[in-house]
Enzyme design. Structure first.
Site, mmCIF file in Angstrom:
data_model
loop_
_atom_site.group_PDB
_atom_site.id
_atom_site.type_symbol
_atom_site.label_atom_id
_atom_site.label_comp_id
_atom_site.label_asym_id
_atom_site.label_seq_id
_atom_site.Cartn_x
_atom_site.Cartn_y
_atom_site.Cartn_z
ATOM 1 N N ASP A 1 -116.157 -6.833 35.927
ATOM 2 C CA ASP A 1 -115.011 -7.141 35.547
ATOM 3 C C ASP A 1 -114.746 -8.817 35.573
ATOM 4 O OD1 ASP A 1 -112.389 -8.062 35.599
ATOM 5 O OD2 ASP A 1 -112.282 -7.524 37.776
ATOM 6 N N HIS A 2 -114.666 -10.045 34.755
ATOM 7 C CA HIS A 2 -114.340 -10.914 34.613
ATOM 8 C C HIS A 2 -113.606 -11.780 34.225
ATOM 9 C CE1 HIS A 2 -117.750 -13.906 35.774
ATOM 10 N NE2 HIS A 2 -118.649 -12.367 35.974
ATOM 11 N N GLY B 1 -115.458 -11.454 45.106
ATOM 12 C CA GLY B 1 -114.892 -12.418 43.779
ATOM 13 C C GLY B 1 -115.862 -14.005 43.589
ATOM 14 N N GLU B 2 -115.291 -14.821 42.176
ATOM 15 C CA GLU B 2 -116.084 -15.867 42.489
ATOM 16 C C GLU B 2 -114.924 -16.536 41.585
ATOM 17 O OE1 GLU B 2 -117.355 -13.305 39.922
ATOM 18 O OE2 GLU B 2 -119.502 -12.769 40.988
ATOM 19 N N ASN C 1 -113.264 -16.996 38.479
ATOM 20 C CA ASN C 1 -112.057 -16.220 37.762
ATOM 21 C C ASN C 1 -111.542 -15.325 38.646
ATOM 22 O OD1 ASN C 1 -114.150 -14.837 35.974
ATOM 23 N ND2 ASN C 1 -115.471 -13.568 37.492
ATOM 24 N N GLY D 1 -126.316 -11.164 51.105
ATOM 25 C CA GLY D 1 -126.171 -12.138 52.193
ATOM 26 C C GLY D 1 -126.296 -10.929 53.223
ATOM 27 N N ALA E 1 -122.483 -10.427 54.810
ATOM 28 C CA ALA E 1 -121.877 -9.642 54.034
ATOM 29 C C ALA E 1 -122.422 -7.910 54.527
ATOM 30 C CB ALA E 1 -122.017 -9.652 52.225
ATOM 31 N N THR F 1 -128.080 -7.196 42.999
ATOM 32 C CA THR F 1 -128.908 -7.903 41.785
ATOM 33 C C THR F 1 -129.788 -8.111 41.997
ATOM 34 O OG1 THR F 1 -127.302 -9.640 41.863
ATOM 35 C CG2 THR F 1 -126.111 -7.994 40.431
#
Length: 318
Positions: free
Chosen positions: A36-37, A104-105, A108, A172, A175, A189
């Site tokens: 989703d981006h 999120g990033e 986006n 990490g 998280a 990933t």
């Protein structure tokens, strides 16, 4: 063990994604991931379709389970709206939908002009977003006033028999530890057994774990490596750059430092069966329950034939 295919909304058009889903089902893959981006990572990838439209179309194109890998329910779209989208997706997929989410990033989420929070704040927002969504999945009227979100007299009317499980992405230890407290599953990933063990020890034991990665199958290894470098050099950027760089232009600038050799060392490129099998097994050996593979570039038919006839049968021998 579940082996799935990873649909990349950043690289392929809606029609191509639907065709890949059908090929994945015919080849014997068990499930689908879908990204989703709002933006692709770079202009070479060149696509960015709306994931919720794609999930609706996919529900009519194949019968495979689908997980968002991952959507962000905190900034660009309010968690109440994500809850509605996820509930409808679960209905369309007859209970085969899993809501994969992450913090999120900036790539986006910056598009509305809001400040990009630090990691701790983003994780707080993610946890509260899950609280909001789970309240709405009950079908009751929801009023919520929290640190980050307000919901006023909201109720979901289109509801599945069971709410979609919520899987949380973590990269990490902090998280992963936090995700274990409120997630139904874990998404990554990285073939990192220590990170997965952190999640399990913090409360995630017995919860489903998923991981995904990219390859570039092709009969010419050098050409496959060049294709992977042209399209996905950004995958090799270090540290938190993937979370904090705000535009495709920034990613293209940073990716100019990534060499073709670096990409070839990090990804399986070519048609060596043992290398493809070993790449999947690295994730299985790390302890993941489900592994999803994405094929970079245009050689999709060749990839699905190779995996359907060679890779998947070899992996299922054990």
């Amino acid at each position: 063990m579940r082996l799935g295919y990873f649909l990349s909304c950043e690289e392929f058009s809606p029609a191509e994604l639907l065709a890949q889903a059908r090929m994945a089902e015919r080849a014997g893959f068990d499930a689908l991931w879908i990204s989703d981006h709002f933006h692709p990572w770079n202009d070479e990838q060149g696509e960015s379709s709306f994931v919720w439209s794609m999930i609706g179309a996919l529900s009519q194109a194949c019968d495979l389970p689908i997980t968002t890998a991952v959507t962000c329910p905190t900034m660009r779209i309010h968690p109440a709206v994500i809850a509605q989208a996820a509930a409808t997706s679960q209905v369309l997929l007859s209970g085969r939908f899993r809501l994969g989410i992450g913090s999120g990033e900036a790539l986006n989420e910056h598009i509305l002009g809001d400040a990009w929070p630090g990691t701790d704040v983003r994780l707080d927002m993610l946890e509260e977003a899950v609280e909001v969504m789970r309240k709405l999945f009950t079908g009751e009227v929801v009023d919520h006033r929290g640190d980050h979100y307000t919901v006023e007299h909201a109720r979901l009317y289109t509801l599945p028999d069971e709410p979609p499980p919520i899987y949380v992405s973590a990269f990490g230890p902090e998280a992963a530890t936090r995700a274990a407290r409120f997630a139904d599953g874990f998404v990554s990933t990285k073939p990192d057994p220590a990170l997965l063990e952190t999640f399990r020890k913090a409360g995630g034991d017995g919860k489903t774990s998923q991981a995904g990665f990219k390859v570039c199958y092709g009969p010419d290894a050098a050409q496959a490596r060049a294709t992977a470098h042209r399209l996905w050099a950004n995958e090799q950027l270090p540290g938190e750059l993937a979370q904090v760089l705000p535009t495709p232009e920034h990613f293209m600038q940073a990716s100019s430092l990534v060499t073709e050799e670096m990409v070839g060392d990090a990804l399986v490129c070519g048609d060596d069966l043992d290398s493809h099998v070993a790449a999947v097994r690295e994730y299985l050996d790390a302890g993941y329950d489900e592994v999803y593979v994405n094929q970079i570039g245009p050689n999709q038919e060749g990839f699905f034939e190779f995996y359907g006839k060679e890779v998947l049968p070899r992996l299922r021998e054990r």
